[in-house]
Design an enzyme around this catalytic site. Structure first.
Site, PDB file in Angstrom:
ATOM      1  N   VAL A 178      48.955  42.433  34.981  1.00 42.07           N
ATOM      2  CA  VAL A 178      48.986  42.328  36.436  1.00 42.07           C
ATOM      3  C   VAL A 178      47.571  42.068  36.940  1.00 42.07           C
ATOM      4  O   VAL A 178      46.640  42.809  36.611  1.00 42.07           O
ATOM      5  CB  VAL A 178      49.539  43.610  37.083  1.00 42.07           C
ATOM      6  N   LYS A 179      47.432  41.015  37.731  1.00 45.60           N
ATOM      7  CA  LYS A 179      46.140  40.724  38.371  1.00 45.60           C
ATOM      8  C   LYS A 179      46.194  41.215  39.807  1.00 45.60           C
ATOM      9  O   LYS A 179      47.112  40.878  40.548  1.00 45.60           O
ATOM     10  CB  LYS A 179      45.845  39.233  38.348  1.00 45.60           C
ATOM     11  N   GLN A 180      45.184  42.005  40.190  1.00 44.88           N
ATOM     12  CA  GLN A 180      45.178  42.584  41.528  1.00 44.88           C
ATOM     13  C   GLN A 180      43.747  42.650  42.058  1.00 44.88           C
ATOM     14  O   GLN A 180      42.793  42.814  41.297  1.00 44.88           O
ATOM     15  CB  GLN A 180      45.784  43.986  41.505  1.00 44.88           C
TER      16      GLN A 180
END
Length: 350
Positions: free
Chosen positions: A236-238
């Site tokens: 997950v990129k956040q």
């Protein structure tokens, strides 16, 4: 090695000495050399997916650590090629994008269908590639804010990519359609043995309230992370959280007092720790984005973000504009500084 404390300056003691109390590190599935055996092998991911994820973990300066340093360059569509590459016209040529990832010791490179397909035969065997499937192009006028599929999963597979990436604008009017599109795309990618990475971003004008931008609130971004993990994003990129209390400020949705009173504080590592917790306690790796380039402060900001991510229990950093919007040697130096944070055993999980 990079002098991490010097780059952190007056924040060094606060960031390097902090201990998280709300979500304890012992409850997390932390990155490490055995992450696939210890964590991913319990999932339904196929041997091909596990092999391709290991390809990321085995490449670059962070090989064998379980941490990731990725170079993403899709800004030619997301921000326009001129806005992205005019500061350094070298990167109008896709080959130089991949060369920066190689010289910078990255685990992999993420870019568009056009960029990767134009040089795939030269580089697919030299560095793990990730095809970004959808984009918000900015030539439409008046401007719209939606993610449109530019590529099919099969195209990524055929050019030798080990992973696909996609963005969902959670909170937007178009998010339900994007969720359906990317759910189907990720399922197909897993069938073909590829890793899935979701840019779990927020987008809604109502998320700005009374001068505060809750697009980067810990509670809202963490829920986006939870939705990303639910869609079977392997990574997950956040964005790094900058505040908290988005649910309360906007006055919608569902939350709980313990989120703010017990599980988080206003410390940046505690806010990022809550993001990790919502990635199924780290079963889906959290990589934070490096943000835009501001010039002279980029190196210090990149190291600060890496320290927060690592100490929170995250899996690494995905940094683009700070690296490619400057001469290649300086971009390489910045990428190496990020990686040095994950290579330094003195920077521990809080």
């Amino acid at each position: 090695m990079t002098d991490i404390a010097a780059l952190l300056g007056s924040d060094a003691d606060n960031l390097l000495g902090h201990t998280c109390q709300g979500v304890h590190r012992d409850s997390l599935h932390l990155p490490g050399p055995d992450f696939i055996d210890r964590v991913m092998a319990a999932s339904d991911r196929s041997p091909a997916v596990l092999r391709n994820l290991q390809a990321f973990f085995n490449h670059g300066r962070l090989a064998g650590t379980g941490y990731l340093s990725l170079l993403p360059v899709d800004q030619g569509i997301e921000h326009s090629a001129g806005a992205s590459f005019a500061p350094n016209p070298l990167y109008f040529d896709p080959a130089n994008i991949v060369e920066l990832a190689l010289e910078g010791g990255c685990n992999g490179v993420a870019s568009t269908l056009g960029v990767l397909s134009s040089v795939a035969r030269r580089y697919a065997h030299r560095i793990p590639m990730m095809l970004k499937l959808n984009h918000n192009e900015t030539l439409s006028y008046p401007a719209i804010y939606d993610q449109t599929l530019f590529a099919e999963v099969e195209q990524a597979h055929d050019m030798g990519c080990v992973a696909v990436g996609a963005t969902i604008y959670f909170g937007s009017h178009e998010s339900r359609r994007q969720i359906m599109e990317i759910s189907e795309a990720f399922e197909r990618a897993h069938q073909l043995g590829m890793v899935t990475v979701l840019w779990a971003y927020l987008r809604n004008p109502a998320f700005k309230q009374d001068g505060s931008d809750y697009h980067v609130a810990a509670d809202l971004t963490s829920q986006a992370n939870h939705l990303a993990a639910t869609l079977k994003a392997d990574i997950v990129k956040q964005k790094l959280p900058e505040n908290n209390g988005g649910y309360r400020a906007v006055g919608f949705g569902h939350t709980h007092d313990k989120v703010y009173d017990e599980l988080t504080t206003d410390h940046p590592i505690d806010l990022a720790r809550y993001q990790v917790a919502n990635c199924f306690m780290g079963r889906a790796g959290l990589i934070n984005s490096g943000g835009g380039s501001k010039g002279h402060s980029d190196l210090g900001e990149a190291v600060r973000t890496a320290v927060i991510n690592k100490r929170a229990g995250g899996m690494g950093l995905i940094s683009g504009r700070k690296a490619f919007q400057k001469p290649m040697a300086e971009g390489v130096e910045l990428l190496h500084a990020i990686q040095d944070v994950y290579l330094d055993n003195r920077v521990t999980v809080a």
